[in-house]
Motif scaffolding. Structure first.
Motif, PDB file in Angstrom:
ATOM      1  N   ALA A 216     -65.921 -30.276   6.813  1.00 27.81           N
ATOM      2  CA  ALA A 216     -66.954 -31.091   7.445  1.00 27.81           C
ATOM      3  C   ALA A 216     -68.310 -30.409   7.439  1.00 27.81           C
ATOM      4  O   ALA A 216     -69.353 -31.055   7.262  1.00 27.81           O
ATOM      5  N   GLU A 217     -68.332 -29.052   7.618  1.00 29.76           N
ATOM      6  CA  GLU A 217     -69.612 -28.350   7.727  1.00 29.76           C
ATOM      7  C   GLU A 217     -70.368 -28.264   6.408  1.00 29.76           C
ATOM      8  O   GLU A 217     -71.558 -27.949   6.393  1.00 29.76           O
ATOM      9  N   LEU A 218     -69.686 -28.565   5.284  1.00 24.05           N
ATOM     10  CA  LEU A 218     -70.363 -28.504   3.987  1.00 24.05           C
ATOM     11  C   LEU A 218     -70.781 -29.880   3.464  1.00 24.05           C
ATOM     12  O   LEU A 218     -71.512 -29.956   2.472  1.00 24.05           O
ATOM     13  N   ILE A 219     -70.292 -30.945   4.074  1.00 25.80           N
ATOM     14  CA  ILE A 219     -70.583 -32.288   3.577  1.00 25.80           C
ATOM     15  C   ILE A 219     -72.088 -32.537   3.546  1.00 25.80           C
ATOM     16  O   ILE A 219     -72.644 -33.037   2.565  1.00 25.80           O
ATOM     17  N   GLY A 256     -63.368 -42.505   3.376  1.00 18.88           N
ATOM     18  CA  GLY A 256     -62.711 -42.570   4.673  1.00 18.88           C
ATOM     19  C   GLY A 256     -62.554 -41.212   5.335  1.00 18.88           C
ATOM     20  O   GLY A 256     -62.311 -41.133   6.544  1.00 18.88           O
ATOM     21  N   ASN A 257     -62.677 -40.130   4.551  1.00 17.29           N
ATOM     22  CA  ASN A 257     -62.542 -38.777   5.099  1.00 17.29           C
ATOM     23  C   ASN A 257     -63.868 -38.202   5.571  1.00 17.29           C
ATOM     24  O   ASN A 257     -63.900 -37.055   6.035  1.00 17.29           O
ATOM     25  N   LEU A 258     -64.947 -38.956   5.440  1.00 16.70           N
ATOM     26  CA  LEU A 258     -66.247 -38.462   5.891  1.00 16.70           C
ATOM     27  C   LEU A 258     -66.262 -38.400   7.419  1.00 16.70           C
ATOM     28  O   LEU A 258     -65.985 -39.399   8.087  1.00 16.70           O
ATOM     29  N   PRO A 259     -66.560 -37.221   8.005  1.00 17.10           N
ATOM     30  CA  PRO A 259     -66.571 -37.121   9.473  1.00 17.10           C
ATOM     31  C   PRO A 259     -67.654 -37.992  10.089  1.00 17.10           C
ATOM     32  O   PRO A 259     -68.628 -38.377   9.428  1.00 17.10           O
ATOM     33  N   LEU A 260     -67.485 -38.315  11.370  1.00 12.78           N
ATOM     34  CA  LEU A 260     -68.415 -39.228  12.047  1.00 12.78           C
ATOM     35  C   LEU A 260     -69.848 -38.745  11.977  1.00 12.78           C
ATOM     36  O   LEU A 260     -70.775 -39.548  11.788  1.00 12.78           O
ATOM     37  N   ALA A 261     -70.068 -37.419  12.138  1.00 12.59           N
ATOM     38  CA  ALA A 261     -71.441 -36.898  12.071  1.00 12.59           C
ATOM     39  C   ALA A 261     -72.050 -37.163  10.697  1.00 12.59           C
ATOM     40  O   ALA A 261     -73.226 -37.538  10.578  1.00 12.59           O
ATOM     41  N   GLY A 262     -71.249 -36.968   9.661  1.00 12.64           N
ATOM     42  CA  GLY A 262     -71.723 -37.250   8.308  1.00 12.64           C
ATOM     43  C   GLY A 262     -71.954 -38.735   8.092  1.00 12.64           C
ATOM     44  O   GLY A 262     -72.868 -39.138   7.364  1.00 12.64           O
ATOM     45  N   GLN A 263     -71.130 -39.587   8.718  1.00 17.48           N
ATOM     46  CA  GLN A 263     -71.312 -41.031   8.596  1.00 17.48           C
ATOM     47  C   GLN A 263     -72.663 -41.473   9.155  1.00 17.48           C
ATOM     48  O   GLN A 263     -73.346 -42.322   8.576  1.00 17.48           O
ATOM     49  N   VAL A 264     -73.047 -40.879  10.300  1.00 17.31           N
ATOM     50  CA  VAL A 264     -74.331 -41.227  10.916  1.00 17.31           C
ATOM     51  C   VAL A 264     -75.482 -40.893   9.978  1.00 17.31           C
ATOM     52  O   VAL A 264     -76.407 -41.705   9.778  1.00 17.31           O
ATOM     53  N   LYS A 265     -75.444 -39.702   9.378  1.00 24.74           N
ATOM     54  CA  LYS A 265     -76.536 -39.284   8.496  1.00 24.74           C
ATOM     55  C   LYS A 265     -76.546 -40.073   7.184  1.00 24.74           C
ATOM     56  O   LYS A 265     -77.602 -40.399   6.659  1.00 24.74           O
ATOM     57  N   LEU A 266     -75.343 -40.391   6.685  1.00 19.20           N
ATOM     58  CA  LEU A 266     -75.281 -41.204   5.471  1.00 19.20           C
ATOM     59  C   LEU A 266     -75.847 -42.586   5.735  1.00 19.20           C
ATOM     60  O   LEU A 266     -76.611 -43.123   4.911  1.00 19.20           O
ATOM     61  N   LEU A 267     -75.516 -43.180   6.865  1.00 23.73           N
ATOM     62  CA  LEU A 267     -76.030 -44.502   7.208  1.00 23.73           C
ATOM     63  C   LEU A 267     -77.553 -44.502   7.258  1.00 23.73           C
ATOM     64  O   LEU A 267     -78.207 -45.429   6.777  1.00 23.73           O
ATOM     65  N   LEU A 298     -60.083 -49.054   5.775  1.00 23.27           N
ATOM     66  CA  LEU A 298     -61.277 -48.788   6.573  1.00 23.27           C
ATOM     67  C   LEU A 298     -61.393 -49.733   7.767  1.00 23.27           C
ATOM     68  O   LEU A 298     -61.910 -49.341   8.819  1.00 23.27           O
ATOM     69  N   LYS A 299     -60.913 -50.962   7.620  1.00 25.33           N
ATOM     70  CA  LYS A 299     -60.973 -51.890   8.761  1.00 25.33           C
ATOM     71  C   LYS A 299     -60.164 -51.352   9.936  1.00 25.33           C
ATOM     72  O   LYS A 299     -60.584 -51.447  11.094  1.00 25.33           O
ATOM     73  N   ALA A 300     -58.994 -50.799   9.638  1.00 20.50           N
ATOM     74  CA  ALA A 300     -58.168 -50.219  10.698  1.00 20.50           C
ATOM     75  C   ALA A 300     -58.861 -49.007  11.300  1.00 20.50           C
ATOM     76  O   ALA A 300     -58.777 -48.772  12.525  1.00 20.50           O
ATOM     77  N   MET A 301     -59.549 -48.233  10.459  1.00 19.98           N
ATOM     78  CA  MET A 301     -60.277 -47.072  10.971  1.00 19.98           C
ATOM     79  C   MET A 301     -61.445 -47.502  11.850  1.00 19.98           C
ATOM     80  O   MET A 301     -61.760 -46.849  12.846  1.00 19.98           O
ATOM     81  N   VAL A 302     -62.100 -48.607  11.488  1.00 17.79           N
ATOM     82  CA  VAL A 302     -63.173 -49.142  12.335  1.00 17.79           C
ATOM     83  C   VAL A 302     -62.607 -49.538  13.694  1.00 17.79           C
ATOM     84  O   VAL A 302     -63.177 -49.212  14.744  1.00 17.79           O
ATOM     85  N   ALA A 303     -61.470 -50.222  13.677  1.00 15.65           N
ATOM     86  CA  ALA A 303     -60.838 -50.641  14.936  1.00 15.65           C
ATOM     87  C   ALA A 303     -60.433 -49.443  15.784  1.00 15.65           C
ATOM     88  O   ALA A 303     -60.475 -49.493  17.017  1.00 15.65           O
ATOM     89  N   ALA A 304     -60.054 -48.348  15.124  1.00  9.02           N
ATOM     90  CA  ALA A 304     -59.626 -47.147  15.841  1.00  9.02           C
ATOM     91  C   ALA A 304     -60.794 -46.276  16.268  1.00  9.02           C
ATOM     92  O   ALA A 304     -60.595 -45.273  16.969  1.00  9.02           O
ATOM     93  N   GLY A 305     -61.998 -46.619  15.816  1.00 13.82           N
ATOM     94  CA  GLY A 305     -63.170 -45.849  16.189  1.00 13.82           C
ATOM     95  C   GLY A 305     -63.396 -44.606  15.364  1.00 13.82           C
ATOM     96  O   GLY A 305     -64.224 -43.754  15.733  1.00 13.82           O
ATOM     97  N   THR A 306     -62.707 -44.469  14.217  1.00 15.12           N
ATOM     98  CA  THR A 306     -62.876 -43.286  13.373  1.00 15.12           C
ATOM     99  C   THR A 306     -63.784 -43.542  12.173  1.00 15.12           C
ATOM    100  O   THR A 306     -64.060 -42.614  11.405  1.00 15.12           O
ATOM    101  N   PHE A 307     -64.222 -44.782  12.017  1.00 14.53           N
ATOM    102  CA  PHE A 307     -65.180 -45.097  10.956  1.00 14.53           C
ATOM    103  C   PHE A 307     -66.176 -46.106  11.509  1.00 14.53           C
ATOM    104  O   PHE A 307     -65.779 -47.099  12.141  1.00 14.53           O
TER     105      PHE A 307
END
Length: 456
Positions: A216-219, A256-267, A298-307
């Motif tokens: 995660a720290e290198l993404i 789907g393996n992108l951590p939440l912090a990385g998802q925020v910056k990618l968005l 990914l839809k299931a991950m969205v529902a679970a709060g991990t994406f």
């Protein structure tokens, strides 16, 4: 309406058969000599032939019938022929079955068996023609796809993969973000590369990043780059994938393996087109097309709060689902021979049957590894089942009954196998005996008999 040609030197036999077939709304043409029958075949469309084996009272050799059968095969190789035998040696009829006759019946015949034989052969003929038409249509579509688009050397024959690639080529001409989905090993990166190769950006970079292969720290450093001195060991500046892909396509694998912090910056980058390298306050801009891929739901991950839901809808503007190899059986042998290379000519029929019967949980990647191993083990000799090192699981009887193939599936398998029961059984995941039992249950021709039990 189907048409059956009856060739028998006894007029009463022809009349009786014609009357019997009329009960099933089957049109009959009757000839009393081989030459007359061949003449009718040349003038009329015929779906099946019933022919006698003897046309002379002074011989029981069946030579006349054998000669007629060969003439029929020469003129219409795909036309099913049912042999009627009376005094002819049984061995002669069996030999002709091995040579391609559909079945043989003894005189006097059983009306129910004869009707069942004819009806099922006519249905099999319809299925065969439909499969042939579908293959011709699929071949034309594949050739059109290859002529109009760069398909990057992809090897495929199946309708499922053809449809996926047609969609990929269609969306490639747009600027829409694409999400490629499917299980591991199906070739999602190859499909992503095809999208890039057929886009307006094809002359510009195609840059890939596997989000699941990095901690995660290198993404963030990989995506956005690093300035000199940003952290210990960062002795020089390094551009990230967004900069490297500028103007082209950035492929984010295993998104789907992108951590939440990385998802925020990618968005944020997807929304603004702007980013900063690690250790830098300078804002940079990058104009890229995003193609991402995942084997996760990914839809299931969205529902679970991990994406993140907002990122999901940013990435999934157009979804391309790549089917698993188990759903594209027509691709197994073309891919296997492609991976074998020069050794493909030495792939035995028995090995082909095993390849078709395997479930391929590891998809194309597994098939590629199996063929590499088989080529090594076979050396300069034939590639046999032992070289594949595949163990086909035996299913319990209860499980077999639950997913037992129906009559349509059996007919389709027999059509694909050109009537060879052993190959059809392998494709259905059954033993020959089990397939014969199903054929008997469905009232199909040849059940329990020698009809094309193995390839001649």
């Amino acid at each position: 309406m189907h048409t059956v040609l009856i060739i028998d030197d006894h007029p009463g036999v022809g009349e009786a058969l014609a009357l019997l077939l009329s009960l099933r709304d089957i049109r009959a043409l009757v000839a009393t000599a081989p030459a007359e029958g061949l003449g009718l075949l040349a003038r009329e469309p015929v779906d099946l032939v019933i022919q006698d084996m003897n046309f002379s009272a002074d011989t029981t050799s069946g030579e006349e019938g054998s000669a007629l059968f060969r003439a029929l095969r020469e003129r219409s190789p795909d036309l099913p022929v049912v042999l009627l035998t009376a005094w002819t040696r049984l061995e002669s009829a069996v030999e002709l079955v091995k040579a391609g006759a559909a079945d043989y019946l003894a005189k006097p015949w059983d009306d129910a068996k004869l009707l069942a034989t004819v009806q099922n052969l006519l249905e099999l003929g319809e299925t065969t023609r439909e499969l042939k038409r579908a293959r011709q249509e699929r071949r034309a579509r594949r050739e059109a796809l290859q002529q109009r688009f760069d398909i990057d050397g992809l090897v495929f024959q199946s309708e499922a993969m053809l449809s996926t690639l047609e969609l990929a080529a269609q969306v490639a001409r747009t600027e829409l973000p694409v999400l490629v989905t499917g299980p591991n090993g199906v070739g999602k990166e190859r499909v992503a590369a095809l999208v890039h190769a057929n886009s307006a950006r094809k002359a510009l970079p195609f840059v890939a990043l596997n989000c699941g292969a990095l901690p995660a720290e290198l993404i963030e450093a990989e995506l956005f780059g690093v300035d000199s001195g940003a952290y210990t060991g960062a002795h020089r500046a390094r551009e990230g994938r967004f900069e490297a892909a500028h103007g082209g396509t950035l492929f984010l694998d295993e998104i789907g393996n992108l951590p939440l912090a990385g998802q925020v910056k990618l968005l944020r980058v997807l929304e603004t087109g702007r980013f900063e390298r690690l250790g830098s306050s300078r804002t940079r801009e990058s104009q890229v097309r995003i193609v991402s891929a995942t084997n996760a739901e990914l839809k299931a991950m969205v529902a679970a709060g991990t994406f993140r839901e907002d990122l999901y809808y940013r990435l999934n503007v157009f979804e391309l689902r790549v089917p698993p190899l188990a759903q594209r059986r027509d691709d197994v042998l073309p891919l296997a021979t492609h991976f074998l290379g020069p050794a493909a000519a030495r792939l035995t029929d028995a090995a082909r049957d095993v390849l078709l019967a395997h479930a391929w949980p590891g998809n194309v990647r597994e098939l590629k590894n199996v063929m590499a191993r088989a080529a090594l083990l076979a050396g300069d000799g034939p590639v046999v089942p032992a070289h594949l090192q595949i163990e086909l699981p035996s299913r319990p009887a209860a499980a077999r009954d639950l997913d037992e193939p129906g009559k349509d599936a059996v007919l389709a398998a027999l059509a694909e196998a050109h009537g060879v029961v052993s190959r059809a059984a392998q494709a259905l995941g059954l033993s020959r005996q089990a397939l014969y039992r199903r054929m008997e249950r469905y009232g199909m021709a040849g059940a329990g008999g020698p009809v094309a039990d193995t390839a001649a």
